[in-house]
Each structure stands twice: as C-alpha cells, then as structure tokens.
Design a protein around this motif. Structure first.
Motif, mmCIF file in Angstrom:
data_model
loop_
_atom_site.group_PDB
_atom_site.id
_atom_site.type_symbol
_atom_site.label_atom_id
_atom_site.label_comp_id
_atom_site.label_asym_id
_atom_site.label_seq_id
_atom_site.Cartn_x
_atom_site.Cartn_y
_atom_site.Cartn_z
ATOM 1 N N LYS A 1 0.816 -1.206 0.000
ATOM 2 C CA LYS A 1 0.000 0.000 0.000
ATOM 3 C C LYS A 1 0.857 1.267 0.000
ATOM 4 C CE LYS A 1 -4.134 -2.053 2.014
ATOM 5 N NZ LYS A 1 -4.979 -2.217 3.220
ATOM 6 N N MET A 2 2.152 1.117 0.351
ATOM 7 C CA MET A 2 3.088 2.241 0.277
ATOM 8 C C MET A 2 3.754 2.330 -1.091
ATOM 9 S SD MET A 2 4.817 1.668 4.035
ATOM 10 C CE MET A 2 6.367 2.408 3.555
ATOM 11 N N GLY A 3 3.409 1.415 -2.005
ATOM 12 C CA GLY A 3 3.957 1.477 -3.353
ATOM 13 C C GLY A 3 5.104 0.538 -3.634
ATOM 14 N N TYR A 4 5.301 -0.456 -2.767
ATOM 15 C CA TYR A 4 6.374 -1.425 -2.983
ATOM 16 C C TYR A 4 5.816 -2.700 -3.607
ATOM 17 C CZ TYR A 4 9.448 1.242 0.185
ATOM 18 O OH TYR A 4 10.218 2.221 0.780
ATOM 19 N N ALA A 5 6.602 -3.304 -4.488
ATOM 20 C CA ALA A 5 6.366 -4.687 -4.887
ATOM 21 C C ALA A 5 7.058 -5.565 -3.852
ATOM 22 C CB ALA A 5 6.944 -4.950 -6.269
ATOM 23 N N THR A 6 6.458 -6.688 -3.508
ATOM 24 C CA THR A 6 7.038 -7.539 -2.466
ATOM 25 C C THR A 6 7.179 -8.975 -2.961
ATOM 26 O OG1 THR A 6 4.948 -8.223 -1.433
ATOM 27 C CG2 THR A 6 5.926 -6.139 -0.677
ATOM 28 N N GLU A 7 8.080 -9.686 -2.308
ATOM 29 C CA GLU A 7 8.243 -11.117 -2.545
ATOM 30 C C GLU A 7 8.645 -11.777 -1.241
ATOM 31 O OE1 GLU A 7 10.398 -13.193 -6.033
ATOM 32 O OE2 GLU A 7 11.859 -13.285 -4.403
ATOM 33 N N VAL A 8 8.042 -12.927 -0.938
ATOM 34 C CA VAL A 8 8.428 -13.719 0.232
ATOM 35 C C VAL A 8 8.969 -15.040 -0.278
ATOM 36 C CG1 VAL A 8 7.602 -14.928 2.285
ATOM 37 C CG2 VAL A 8 6.757 -12.643 1.768
ATOM 38 N N ARG A 9 10.106 -15.438 0.273
ATOM 39 C CA ARG A 9 10.706 -16.700 -0.140
ATOM 40 C C ARG A 9 11.246 -17.423 1.088
ATOM 41 N NH1 ARG A 9 15.047 -17.787 -4.990
ATOM 42 N NH2 ARG A 9 13.378 -16.737 -6.127
ATOM 43 N N LEU A 10 11.010 -18.733 1.139
ATOM 44 C CA LEU A 10 11.662 -19.587 2.121
ATOM 45 C C LEU A 10 12.900 -20.145 1.440
ATOM 46 C CD1 LEU A 10 8.535 -21.367 3.603
ATOM 47 C CD2 LEU A 10 10.009 -19.756 4.786
ATOM 48 N N VAL B 1 -2.274 -19.892 -9.369
ATOM 49 C CA VAL B 1 -2.016 -18.459 -9.543
ATOM 50 C C VAL B 1 -0.513 -18.184 -9.511
ATOM 51 C CG1 VAL B 1 -2.277 -16.185 -8.479
ATOM 52 C CG2 VAL B 1 -4.252 -17.709 -8.656
ATOM 53 N N ALA B 2 0.198 -18.869 -8.616
ATOM 54 C CA ALA B 2 1.642 -18.647 -8.485
ATOM 55 C C ALA B 2 2.447 -19.368 -9.555
ATOM 56 C CB ALA B 2 2.104 -19.108 -7.102
ATOM 57 N N GLY B 3 1.826 -20.316 -10.245
ATOM 58 C CA GLY B 3 2.566 -21.099 -11.218
ATOM 59 C C GLY B 3 3.535 -22.058 -10.570
ATOM 60 N N SER B 4 3.191 -22.552 -9.378
ATOM 61 C CA SER B 4 4.067 -23.452 -8.639
ATOM 62 C C SER B 4 3.412 -24.815 -8.461
ATOM 63 C CB SER B 4 4.386 -22.857 -7.254
ATOM 64 O OG SER B 4 3.269 -22.982 -6.389
ATOM 65 N N GLU B 5 4.087 -25.692 -7.756
ATOM 66 C CA GLU B 5 3.540 -27.015 -7.452
ATOM 67 C C GLU B 5 3.276 -27.145 -5.954
ATOM 68 O OE1 GLU B 5 6.212 -29.931 -8.971
ATOM 69 O OE2 GLU B 5 5.752 -29.493 -11.074
ATOM 70 N N SER B 6 3.007 -26.027 -5.298
ATOM 71 C CA SER B 6 2.884 -26.036 -3.843
ATOM 72 C C SER B 6 1.635 -26.747 -3.340
ATOM 73 C CB SER B 6 2.909 -24.600 -3.300
ATOM 74 O OG SER B 6 1.800 -23.849 -3.780
ATOM 75 N N ASP B 7 0.720 -27.085 -4.239
ATOM 76 C CA ASP B 7 -0.429 -27.891 -3.816
ATOM 77 C C ASP B 7 -0.078 -29.376 -3.777
ATOM 78 O OD1 ASP B 7 -0.135 -27.825 -6.600
ATOM 79 O OD2 ASP B 7 -2.241 -28.365 -6.930
ATOM 80 N N ARG B 8 1.111 -29.712 -4.321
ATOM 81 C CA ARG B 8 1.539 -31.108 -4.334
ATOM 82 C C ARG B 8 2.798 -31.342 -3.518
ATOM 83 N NH1 ARG B 8 -0.247 -29.824 -9.440
ATOM 84 N NH2 ARG B 8 1.823 -29.421 -10.286
ATOM 85 N N THR B 9 3.678 -30.355 -3.465
ATOM 86 C CA THR B 9 4.909 -30.469 -2.679
ATOM 87 C C THR B 9 5.074 -29.212 -1.829
ATOM 88 O OG1 THR B 9 6.261 -29.466 -4.425
ATOM 89 C CG2 THR B 9 6.022 -31.867 -4.464
ATOM 90 N N ASN B 10 5.665 -29.384 -0.665
ATOM 91 C CA ASN B 10 5.916 -28.263 0.257
ATOM 92 C C ASN B 10 4.642 -27.493 0.573
ATOM 93 O OD1 ASN B 10 8.753 -28.792 0.233
ATOM 94 N ND2 ASN B 10 8.907 -27.682 -1.698
ATOM 95 N N ARG B 11 3.576 -28.231 0.835
ATOM 96 C CA ARG B 11 2.267 -27.604 1.088
ATOM 97 C C ARG B 11 2.306 -26.702 2.320
ATOM 98 N NH1 ARG B 11 -2.346 -30.828 -0.766
ATOM 99 N NH2 ARG B 11 -3.285 -30.566 1.292
ATOM 100 N N GLN B 12 2.969 -27.145 3.373
ATOM 101 C CA GLN B 12 2.972 -26.386 4.617
ATOM 102 C C GLN B 12 3.866 -25.150 4.558
ATOM 103 O OE1 GLN B 12 1.043 -26.959 7.316
ATOM 104 N NE2 GLN B 12 0.082 -28.648 6.212
ATOM 105 N N THR B 13 4.808 -25.121 3.633
ATOM 106 C CA THR B 13 5.748 -24.007 3.554
ATOM 107 C C THR B 13 5.450 -23.130 2.335
ATOM 108 O OG1 THR B 13 7.300 -25.535 2.470
ATOM 109 C CG2 THR B 13 7.555 -25.181 4.836
ATOM 110 N N THR B 14 5.853 -23.601 1.148
ATOM 111 C CA THR B 14 5.592 -22.818 -0.063
ATOM 112 C C THR B 14 4.098 -22.641 -0.288
ATOM 113 O OG1 THR B 14 7.609 -23.779 -1.004
ATOM 114 C CG2 THR B 14 6.145 -22.607 -2.505
ATOM 115 N N GLY B 15 3.310 -23.653 0.066
ATOM 116 C CA GLY B 15 1.857 -23.523 -0.067
ATOM 117 C C GLY B 15 1.316 -22.363 0.743
#
Length: 649
Positions: free
Chosen positions: A200-209, A568-582
């Motif tokens: 909301k302050m005008g930044y693009a963000t990304e979170v990564r484990l 939406v993310a184009g990932s496989e987080s519904d099949r692998t790493n559900r608790q983290t990347t999901g």
C-alpha cells in the motif's frame, strides 16, 4: 596437526562437569578505519556521496551487513542492542554502529532524524519476532476491541519497530530476514501484515523460504526472506550454486589438533598453511585474511568420557546408539544430543545454542566440537572477520547471524536498474485482493452465503458448516439454509436438525452439537474457542469455523485453497511443500487484517466451484487474469494490451 593451544583462559568452576569450565579472554577489536559517530556522520556522508547506502537494523554481528556489502552497497549504519555484537560490527564495517533499543519510540525518532540527511537506498534487518499464537491473536484482538488497548502497544513485536522506520525513511528497497517459524507458527500473519503495508506504500514484495545451501552456505539452514522495492516489480535472484559446497570444502584446510581430554584446544592466533590446494569456498574464506595466520581457531576442552565416545562415533551414529554408560541424558528425550558431522555432507544448522553446548557439532575426524573459526566458516564468514568478546560471545554472534552468502544472494535481487528509465511499481496484488474481496461480498449475498463470513454467519451456522465440511455441496447448502437465523440450538431444534442429516456420516457429525445444548451463553461469539473445544472440532474443522466467524488472520490449507494458490503462483505447492511454499502462495492472495477471512473464504469457494481439479471454469474465475497456470488453455491476461489488470467481477 598442532599441539593444544595456549590461549589465555580463566578457570571459573570445576564442579561435577568433568572438565574445568574456562572462560576465554575477551577480544577487543579496533574500530573500522571508516567508522564514524553521530556527530561526524555528516562528514562521512560527504565522503560517500553517490554511493548506494544501506542501513541494517537488528544487525547482530553483521552477517547480513556483509552480504549486502558484497552485493554492492555501502553500510551507512548498523543498529543492535547486544553490546558485543555492536563492537563486532563497528570493527568490520564503515559508518555508524549504534547500540540502541528500537522498541522505544523516542529512540526510533532519534534514529530517523540521524538518517534524514542520508539518501538511504536499502533498509535491511532481522527483527526478533514473537509469532502470534492463535490464542494470542484472539486475546490481543479482544483487548483492543473491548478494553481500549492501543494495538501498537506491543513492545516485544519489534517487527513493528522495523516497519515504523521503513515507513518513515522510505528507502528504495527493503530486505527482512527471519527464521521460517516466524511465518509457519502463525499462518504468516506478521508477514502478511508487512506485505500489505509495504504494497500500500507502493512497494512490490516477494516472500521466499530460502535454503542457504542453494547459495553456497555449507549447512542445512532455511530462512524466511521478505523483499520489497518501489522501482520495479521484478526480483532477480542469482543462480543457485551447483554442486553445493560440503563441510569438507568449508573447514578441511584449517589446522587440526593433537590433544588429550581436558586440554585446551586451539588459540586466538595459529599458523596457517597457504600452500594447500583449496576448495573454491576456502579460497573465498581466505580472501583478505592475514597471510599465514588463522584467528580464533579454538574451542572448549572435552571430558574424558566424551573424548572416548566421540572417537567411537561416526556421522551416522545416533545418540540412542551409544551404550547406556556413555549417555548422560535420556535417549528418548534427547534423540540427537550428540551429532558428529560428516565431511561429505552439509553441516547441521549453526544456532546460538552452540555458545552453551557444542555437542550438536562434533568435528568429523577429531574428538572435539567445532572451533569458533570453523563455525564462522560454516556460516560463510571470511577469516578476516573477527568477533568481539569471549569465545562464548563469538559463538553466540555466529549462531545468531544471517549467513553472509545468503544475505548477498537476497540483496542481489534488489539491485537497482542501471538505466535511468525506471518503470515503477503497479500495485497489482493490492488490486487483486481488493477485487477478490468485492467478488466475495457479491457472492455472499446469494445462495452461497454460508461459505463466507457475513452478518448472518453466527456461531450456530459456523459450527454446523464446519462440522459438515467436506460433505456434498447440495447437502451442505440445504442444512445451512435450515439453520439460517438461529442464535442458539435448543433441544427441539437439535432433534429437527438431526432429522435433516442426509447421510449417516452427517448425522454422526451433527450429533456432537449435543455437548453444547445445555451450556449457558456458549453461542456467544466471544466464547468461540470454548465452543470449538466442546464440539471437539478437528484442526481443519476449527479452521473453517474460525474463518467463517471472521475472527482470525489464519490460513485454511486444504486441496481447494492450495490448488488455487498454486495455479495463480505457477508453482507445485499444492503437491509439494504444502505447509511451507503452499502457505507463502496462499498468503499472497489472502492478505492481512480486515478482509483476510473474507478473501480466504473466497479462495476456498473458487477452489471448490471454479478452479476444480478437472474441467476448471477459468472464464468466471476472478483470479484468471493473474493466474500463471490457466487450466482451459486461454491466457486471459493477454486481453489487456497495456498490461493492466482486467476485472472479471
């Protein structure tokens, strides 16, 4: 192999420990040649005019500072409250090294004032974070709503202090690092708040484990990285290291020791053989070090019984494998009390615990624990980097640090464009979340009202829907409609409801409601946690119950929500790493605070009715235009020639 060192140590106790407890000498480091004070900061800024300046908050010894520096920034200031860590930072970095308690508003005001004359390009840091427990969030919310408590009056939440400084300084880029538990323990509530505020302050963000070993750190270590920038939307991480360096690559070139039990091991300064054939990592660690010398290659003496035990262990030996006579702790409670590291493997995560107990970090070949210099190498601190204070002070600083090479990789993703033509940031995800909430409001006014937090959704309706979660949509709709408007469940209504149960399974689930019928006041929304316990809701059912009451910033992870988030993310987080990347993928859609539960409910509805596993209906999905994996072969994002977000509401 070297004889045991002669480093100055003071015996502080012997007791029953089996070896004299020695406190090492305290290393006092000189200030960096380019160090400055608050009074001389203006002159320092003049000397560094035109350079990319960075500030590191909650800096510790400076692992993140070093990574940022290696990525091309000049460290203008580092701030921490640990006295030894500030001394370490002041010796290894230019600019300001300040011992401040950023929990105090007045202190933050002063720091912002000091930085006001500087053009700060990057603010980084790893604020110590106390993740909200779900019970804790409910308690805080209740105190705020009903007792007039200031929601910002939460001293231990130093991430708020970090965000406060970022908000007022407004750097081009932001980097925050923390342990993954900061996100996993509270459904990314803190991270979602931070992302929401920054966007909301005008930044693009990304979170990564991020796995540190992917970027050249020879240990198993995952860190949560939040990046933000207000110049472009793209975060370009460097390529991952392949192959990953091993513990051998990190420490095999350091001198070994000949020593016996109870003897001192190592010294502050030892001879180093520069003629060796070094690994790529070891060469990097020696860069800038004093030729022929290695510093702080020392560790604790070893008990006689442990000396013998260590000699018999391999990297695969479990604590429970040891003979009972060799164990001083219960094997069922301390399954990994002793761990011998393997030269051909990654090290286990170096933590601050190494300052008190090094038995998690037994050398691969010698019957001892890692030295200060070896621990620093595993964290990718170069040999030129020294740590102020005693041996224990050094171990603590090393264990608390961000591995510099991981910090360098994260900072590299924030490098500014070389061109003066900066496109800026489109508030895409803010808009996506706003449209998702609007779509949910429109739908909850229809026949699927029971799927959303709504004025009509009270504890009775939420409990019934939660108990029947996973049943056929038609059955759920009819029963939800039957209990619509109920404020409580009386014995008569309970019997009527049981007669509506379409299956034996539904009948059995609804039968649990009998436990709450005669409890006075239990259907008050303030007693939702007690009601959930009475009904013996399973974790997944309790999550649905809480979501429908709109009372918590939680994430409901199930096949429907994870599938939508992953597509939406184009990932496989519904099949692998559900608790983290999901969780990361889902948290981006759900966002934080007021409408989080509403958006979460919308994602669940989309997953059940539109974004199905087979034959998805992308044309009616409100997320189709930002979906990286459209399922019907049509990329709806292309319909906007100018790249703007299309509304399908």
């Amino acid at each position: 192999m070297l004889e045991a060192g002669k480093n100055k140590e003071t015996i502080v106790a012997a007791g029953g420990y089996g070896v004299p407890l020695r406190k090492s000498d305290r290393l006092q480091l000189p200030l960096n040649d380019d160090h400055c004070t608050i009074e001389t900061f203006g002159d320092w800024l003049a000397r560094h005019d035109g350079e990319r300046l960075a500030v590191d908050l909650f800096t510790g010894a400076g692992g993140l500072s070093l990574g940022i520096q290696d990525a091309g920034w000049t460290i203008a200031a580092g701030v921490d409250f640990d006295e030894r860590a500030v001394e370490t930072h002041a010796s290894n970095f230019p600019g300001l090294s300040l011992r401040l308690d950023l929990a105090e508003v007045e202190v933050r005001d002063h720091l912002v004032q000091v930085l006001s004359d500087a053009k700060i390009d990057l603010i980084a840091g790893g604020p110590p974070c106390q993740p909200f427990s779900r019970a804790g969030r409910n308690k805080i919310r209740d105190l705020v709503l009903n007792h007039g408590r200031d929601p910002d009056d939460l001293r231990k939440e130093l991430w708020r202090a970090y965000l406060d400084i970022v908000t007022r300084v407004r750097p081009r880029a932001v980097l925050m690092e923390n342990v993954p538990d900061m996100g996993l323990a509270d459904d990314f509530a803190v991270i979602r708040i931070l992302q929401d505020k920054l966007e909301k302050m005008g930044y693009a963000t990304e979170v990564r484990l991020a796995s540190a070993s992917d970027f050249g750190v020879p240990q198993h270590r995952k860190r949560l990285i939040l990046l933000a920038r207000n110049d472009i939307d793209f975060f370009d991480w460097p390529d991952e290291k392949c192959p990953q360096p091993t513990l051998r690559d990190a420490i095999a070139d350091l001198p070994g020791f000949n020593f016996g039990p109870r003897e001192l091991i190592g010294d502050r300064e030892l001879t180093y053989d520069e003629s060796q054939d070094l690994s790529e990592l070891a060469q990097e660690m020696r860069d800038g070090a004093e030729p022929g010398v290695v510093h702080d290659h020392m560790t604790r003496a070893v008990r006689e019984d442990d000396y013998a035990t260590f000699n018999r262990m391999t990297s695969t030996t479990l604590y429970s494998d040891l003979d009972e006579s060799e164990r001083r702790y219960r094997a069922d409670s301390f399954t990994d009390k002793y761990k011998r590291l393997g030269y051909g493997d990654l090290s286990r995560t170096i933590t601050a615990h190494i300052a008190k107990d090094g038995y998690w970090y037994i050398h691969p070949e010698e019957p001892r624990t890692l030295t200060v210099r070896e621990a620093a190498r595993v964290q990718t601190f170069p040999d030129r980097f020294r740590f102020a204070g005693t041996r224990s002070d050094a171990f603590r600083q090393i264990g608390n640090a961000v591995p510099p090479q991981l910090g360098r990789a994260a900072a590299s993703a924030l490098k500014p464009l070389e061109s003066d033509d900066v496109p800026g940031v489109e508030p895409l995800w803010v808009q996506v979340r706003e449209e998702l909430a609007e779509w949910a409001r429109a739908n909850r006014d229809g026949e699927k009202w029971y799927s959303y937090p709504a004025p009509e959704m009270g504890p009775v309706q939420a409990a019934v829907v939660a108990l029947l979660a996973g049943t056929r949509e038609l059955d759920l709709a009819s029963i939800a409609e039957f209990v619509r408007g109920w404020k409580r469940i009386t014995p008569g209504r309970y019997l009527d409801l049981l007669h509506k149960a379409p299956t034996r399974s539904a009948y059995k689930r609804l039968g649990r409601l009998t436990q709450a019928i005669d409890v006075p006041g239990i259907w008050n929304v303030k007693r939702r946690a007690e009601l959930a316990r009475l009904l013996e809701l399973a974790p997944a059912q309790e999550a649905v119950f809480t979501m429908l009451l709109g009372q918590d910033d939680l994430l409901v992870l199930n096949q429907a929500t994870l599938r939508v988030a992953a597509r939406v993310a184009g990932s496989e987080s519904d099949r692998t790493n559900r608790q983290t990347t999901g969780r990361v993928d889902l948290s981006r859609l759900v966002g934080a605070e007021e409408d989080a539960s509403l958006r979460l409910a919308a994602v669940q509805v989309i997953g059940r009715t539109l974004c199905t596993a087979e034959d998805p209906n992308c044309a009616e999905c409100p997320l189709a235009n930002v979906c990286r994996e459209p399922q019907d072969g049509t990329d709806l994002r292309r319909e906007a020639a100018d790249g703007t977000l299309l509304s399908v509401l």
